[in-house]
Design a protein around this motif. Structure first.
Motif, short mmCIF file in Angstrom:
data_model
loop_
_atom_site.label_atom_id
_atom_site.label_comp_id
_atom_site.label_asym_id
_atom_site.label_seq_id
_atom_site.Cartn_x
_atom_site.Cartn_y
_atom_site.Cartn_z
N ASP A 7 4.23 -103.94 -49.45
CA ASP A 7 5.16 -105.07 -49.56
C ASP A 7 4.40 -106.24 -50.16
O ASP A 7 3.62 -106.90 -49.46
N MET A 8 4.59 -106.48 -51.43
CA MET A 8 3.91 -107.55 -52.15
C MET A 8 4.94 -108.20 -53.07
O MET A 8 5.75 -107.49 -53.65
N PRO A 9 4.91 -109.54 -53.19
CA PRO A 9 5.85 -110.14 -54.14
C PRO A 9 5.72 -109.51 -55.52
O PRO A 9 4.61 -109.31 -56.00
N MET A 10 6.83 -109.12 -56.10
CA MET A 10 6.80 -108.45 -57.40
C MET A 10 7.72 -109.15 -58.35
O MET A 10 8.82 -109.56 -58.00
N SER A 11 7.24 -109.32 -59.58
CA SER A 11 8.08 -109.89 -60.62
C SER A 11 8.37 -108.82 -61.65
O SER A 11 7.66 -107.84 -61.75
N THR A 50 -3.47 -113.36 -58.70
CA THR A 50 -3.86 -113.69 -57.33
C THR A 50 -4.57 -115.04 -57.27
O THR A 50 -5.45 -115.32 -58.08
N PRO A 51 -4.16 -115.90 -56.33
CA PRO A 51 -4.83 -117.18 -56.17
C PRO A 51 -6.15 -117.00 -55.43
O PRO A 51 -6.26 -116.19 -54.52
N VAL A 52 -7.17 -117.76 -55.86
CA VAL A 52 -8.47 -117.74 -55.21
C VAL A 52 -8.88 -119.19 -54.98
O VAL A 52 -8.92 -119.97 -55.94
N PRO A 96 0.79 -119.44 -57.26
CA PRO A 96 1.49 -118.77 -56.17
C PRO A 96 0.66 -118.79 -54.88
O PRO A 96 -0.57 -118.86 -54.93
N ASP A 97 1.33 -118.75 -53.74
CA ASP A 97 0.64 -118.72 -52.45
C ASP A 97 0.05 -117.35 -52.17
O ASP A 97 -0.95 -117.23 -51.46
N LYS A 98 0.70 -116.31 -52.70
CA LYS A 98 0.29 -114.93 -52.46
C LYS A 98 0.14 -114.22 -53.80
O LYS A 98 0.68 -114.67 -54.80
N PRO A 99 -0.57 -113.09 -53.81
CA PRO A 99 -0.66 -112.31 -55.05
C PRO A 99 0.73 -111.86 -55.52
O PRO A 99 1.62 -111.58 -54.71
N VAL A 100 0.90 -111.83 -56.86
CA VAL A 100 2.17 -111.38 -57.44
C VAL A 100 1.87 -110.21 -58.37
O VAL A 100 1.07 -110.32 -59.30
N LEU A 101 2.53 -109.09 -58.12
CA LEU A 101 2.35 -107.87 -58.88
C LEU A 101 3.48 -107.73 -59.89
O LEU A 101 4.64 -107.95 -59.56
N THR A 102 3.13 -107.40 -61.13
CA THR A 102 4.13 -107.15 -62.18
C THR A 102 3.86 -105.78 -62.77
O THR A 102 2.75 -105.49 -63.20
N LEU A 103 4.88 -104.92 -62.76
CA LEU A 103 4.77 -103.58 -63.33
C LEU A 103 5.66 -103.48 -64.56
O LEU A 103 6.86 -103.70 -64.47
#
Length: 117
Positions: free
Chosen positions: A111-115, A19-21, A2-9
């Motif tokens: 506001d973070m991409p969330m799956s 998170t990509p590094v 992913p281009d940005k961090p993705v949060l999953t709850l």
């Protein structure tokens, strides 16, 4: 990757942040950090930090799957909704491992991409 961090709850108080590094343009890993959280009256709070795993995303010959979390320097905001988690991961271009330091930011109310799990 992913281009940005993705949060999953998850519904059981377990979450992950992927998170990509990157190291330059030619090398990158995907770090997945597990954590625990609570949800009281619609307000989420981080209650614990789990483990960090690493996957090769680009360019490395070998990646050590487990990252070391610097638990002494984890920053948790006063309201508990944000944590900065420093970690060290180990990668190789074929002749031994090199250590790289980075950090992941878990933001439950941003506001973070969330799956969904």
């Amino acid at each position: 990757m992913p281009d940005k961090p993705v949060l999953t709850l998850g519904e059981n108080g377990q979450g992950t942040l992927a998170t990509p590094v990157s190291v330059g343009e030619d090398y990158g890993v995907l770090v997945t950090l597990s954590f625990q959280y609570s949800d009281k009256e619609g307000k989420k709070q981080i209650t614990g930090i789990g483990e960090a795993t690493v996957e090769n995303a680009k360019g490395w010959f070998h990646v050590n799957r487990v990252a070391e979390i610097d638990r002494e320097h984890i920053y948790l905001s006063d309201d508990g909704w944000q944590a900065t988690v420093p970690f060290t991961y180990y990668v190789s271009l074929g002749s031994g491992y090199d250590a790289y330091d980075s950090a992941a930011v878990i933001s439950l109310n941003a506001d973070m991409p969330m799956s969904q799990p």
